[in-house]
Write an enzyme that holds these catalytic residues in place. Sequence first.
Site, PDB file in Angstrom:
ATOM      1  N   ASP A   1      30.263  68.707 148.902  1.00 16.65           N
ATOM      2  CA  ASP A   1      30.826  67.524 149.560  1.00 16.65           C
ATOM      3  C   ASP A   1      32.258  67.765 150.042  1.00 16.65           C
ATOM      4  OD1 ASP A   1      31.853  67.483 146.898  1.00 16.65           O
ATOM      5  OD2 ASP A   1      32.314  65.356 147.105  1.00 16.65           O
TER       6      ASP A   1
ATOM      7  N   ASP B   1      33.126  73.184 148.389  1.00 13.82           N
ATOM      8  CA  ASP B   1      31.856  72.884 147.743  1.00 13.82           C
ATOM      9  C   ASP B   1      31.019  71.956 148.619  1.00 13.82           C
ATOM     10  OD1 ASP B   1      33.342  70.566 147.425  1.00 13.82           O
ATOM     11  OD2 ASP B   1      32.555  70.153 145.429  1.00 13.82           O
TER      12      ASP B   1
ATOM     13  N   SER C   1      28.513  66.666 144.082  1.00 18.67           N
ATOM     14  CA  SER C   1      29.573  67.659 144.257  1.00 18.67           C
ATOM     15  C   SER C   1      28.997  69.073 144.236  1.00 18.67           C
ATOM     16  CB  SER C   1      30.665  67.462 143.194  1.00 18.67           C
ATOM     17  OG  SER C   1      31.802  68.248 143.463  1.00 18.67           O
ATOM     18  N   HIS C   2      29.519  69.936 143.382  1.00 23.92           N
ATOM     19  CA  HIS C   2      29.109  71.341 143.365  1.00 23.92           C
ATOM     20  C   HIS C   2      27.890  71.596 142.480  1.00 23.92           C
ATOM     21  CE1 HIS C   2      31.389  70.658 139.774  1.00 23.92           C
ATOM     22  NE2 HIS C   2      31.053  71.829 139.281  1.00 23.92           N
TER      23      HIS C   2
ATOM     24  N   GLU D   1      42.597  71.221 137.695  1.00 26.14           N
ATOM     25  CA  GLU D   1      42.286  72.623 137.421  1.00 26.14           C
ATOM     26  C   GLU D   1      40.990  73.058 138.067  1.00 26.14           C
ATOM     27  OE1 GLU D   1      39.695  75.419 135.281  1.00 26.14           O
ATOM     28  OE2 GLU D   1      39.534  73.233 135.357  1.00 26.14           O
ATOM     29  N   SER D   2      40.074  72.124 138.268  1.00 30.27           N
ATOM     30  CA  SER D   2      38.758  72.439 138.826  1.00 30.27           C
ATOM     31  C   SER D   2      38.777  72.532 140.346  1.00 30.27           C
ATOM     32  CB  SER D   2      37.736  71.391 138.384  1.00 30.27           C
ATOM     33  OG  SER D   2      38.166  70.086 138.746  1.00 30.27           O
TER      34      SER D   2
ATOM     35  N   LYS E   1      28.506  57.927 144.065  1.00 31.72           N
ATOM     36  CA  LYS E   1      29.891  57.613 143.692  1.00 31.72           C
ATOM     37  C   LYS E   1      30.407  56.442 144.525  1.00 31.72           C
ATOM     38  CE  LYS E   1      33.320  60.307 144.995  1.00 31.72           C
ATOM     39  NZ  LYS E   1      34.276  61.425 145.103  1.00 31.72           N
TER      40      LYS E   1
ATOM     41  N   THR F   1      33.062  61.473 135.167  1.00 32.45           N
ATOM     42  CA  THR F   1      34.375  61.564 135.800  1.00 32.45           C
ATOM     43  C   THR F   1      34.295  61.309 137.297  1.00 32.45           C
ATOM     44  OG1 THR F   1      34.041  63.959 135.958  1.00 32.45           O
ATOM     45  CG2 THR F   1      35.360  63.152 134.120  1.00 32.45           C
TER      46      THR F   1
ATOM     47  N   ARG G   1      25.357  61.078 138.022  1.00 30.78           N
ATOM     48  CA  ARG G   1      24.675  62.289 138.456  1.00 30.78           C
ATOM     49  C   ARG G   1      23.473  62.559 137.566  1.00 30.78           C
ATOM     50  NH1 ARG G   1      29.671  66.587 139.610  1.00 30.78           N
ATOM     51  NH2 ARG G   1      30.964  65.142 140.825  1.00 30.78           N
TER      52      ARG G   1
END
Length: 549
Positions: free
Chosen positions: A309, A307, A149-150, A395-396, A159, A46, A50
């Site tokens: 980034d 987080d 990211s996190h 939502e995240s 990315k 998404t 990674r």
Amino acid sequence: MSGGASPLAGLPATSVPLVDVDRLVAAYYEERPDPAIPAQRVSFGTSGHRGSSFAASFNEAHVLAISQAICEHRAAAGIDGPLFLGIDTHALSKPAMDSALEVLAANGVEVRVAAGGEYTPTPALSHAILGWNRGRSSGLADGIVVTPSHNPPEDGGFKYNPPNGGPADTVVTGAIQQRANALIADGLREVRRVPLARALAAPTTQEHDFLGAYVEELGALVDFEAIRAADLRLAVDPLGGAGAHYWPRIAERWRIALDVVSELVDPTFAFMSLDWDGRVRMDPSSAPAMQRLLALRERYDVAFACDTDHDRHGIVARSVGLMPANRYLAVMIDYLFRTRDGWRADAAIGKTIVSSAMIDRVAARLGRRLQEVPVGFKWFVDGLADGSLGFGGEESAGASFLRRDGGAWSTDKDGIAPGLLSAEIAACSGCDPGEYYARLERDLGAVHTDRVDASASKEQKARLAKLAPGEVRAATLAGSRIVRVLDRAPGNDAPIGGIKVVAEDGWFAARPSGTEDIYKIYGESFRSAAHLGEILAEAQLLVDRTIAG
């Protein structure tokens, strides 16, 4: 399979062995991915590719191949402006940036890197791309963000953001992924590369002041006059991320009383508390991971975190503690669409299919169109770019919104902006975001929300992603009549990569994570917390049966 929390959740990160940074970086260069093993191939989820160098899923070969594939994509698409390149504070980010630079320079790409070797938040890079491209029809810029990211400290991420400034769509990432895997399978023979020293000295490699440009324009996004006038007590925890040095500059430039909990950058992230599963994860929406800031709750009117980034946010309100991400999304939407007179009258609200039904209720009361899309911020990019979406949120705890005049700010997630907006909301509404949400519940009814995360293999995740509506044969969900079963999003008819079951008094959605080997079940009840528990239990039984094979 259980989604229960580890007994280590919330304990100091030092309660478990920390990542060995030297070994991690050595593995980045030494391990060679096997293209015959699916888990070791380039795979854009998404939000980019990674993996971990220990697992041979994020290594030098991956980055070299992806970078060459991006160079070829740029040439084919006629993208010949500068490429903005930024990194976060994960241990693998700097080695990956160096590898990318070697390829970009060899291909003659004009690259902009952060002045003084500064880390670069994802929204600052998106902001830079949009700023360069504003008013241009040629010589357009794009960008690369090196970040997982996190994700845990042992992970790396890569990315690509095209000229629209946001995450690349699946057509672009699919082509890059396919070409990168072909390059790896061919032993990287077609990858162009120069030594790092030569790449750094190349005239095509130049510095860019991401920090200064982003901070200087924040007044176009947030009402700092109102924040100053309210004399609020504010704090931020950068969680050792890419924005660690941004926050002091924001406080100084915009003259707000903002305490920065720590500017420490440590690639082991030893200062964190352990997340729900006993792992180190820099997730500002997770209470176990946010113990450092939660311990300071009583000292501040509002506090916030981002987080690694800085594309996700976490809001700690004195009234309620850490706000569930869904609740703060609803608060932001209600507040922004009531106060941003410069936005288009038909600007819509964007939400992902797993975000709260409270957003639907807020949108209906505001008289605004709701665009419900699959998980992935890429679905909001075009709307944020042209102003047809005033807000896009996941939502995240990922969100972005327009400038006060209705122009685009960042077409990628921006964790900094929601944090600062929480201070504006408190200043202008007279209540903190937790109290603001309580007003929404009083007016629109209560919504009980939760999510279950559980481990799953790649094969199990693939089975879950293919779950079809016809496989759900139940007529009820936790005693409530099922009214819809969806595998495509209502807002754009795109596949959701899972399933959503909607009943009269609640719903659940199940989907595999695009970034980690876990699956997620999201659920809401419009009755009670106990009813929500029943919904999640029934949903998890369904998922476990499905992925068992």
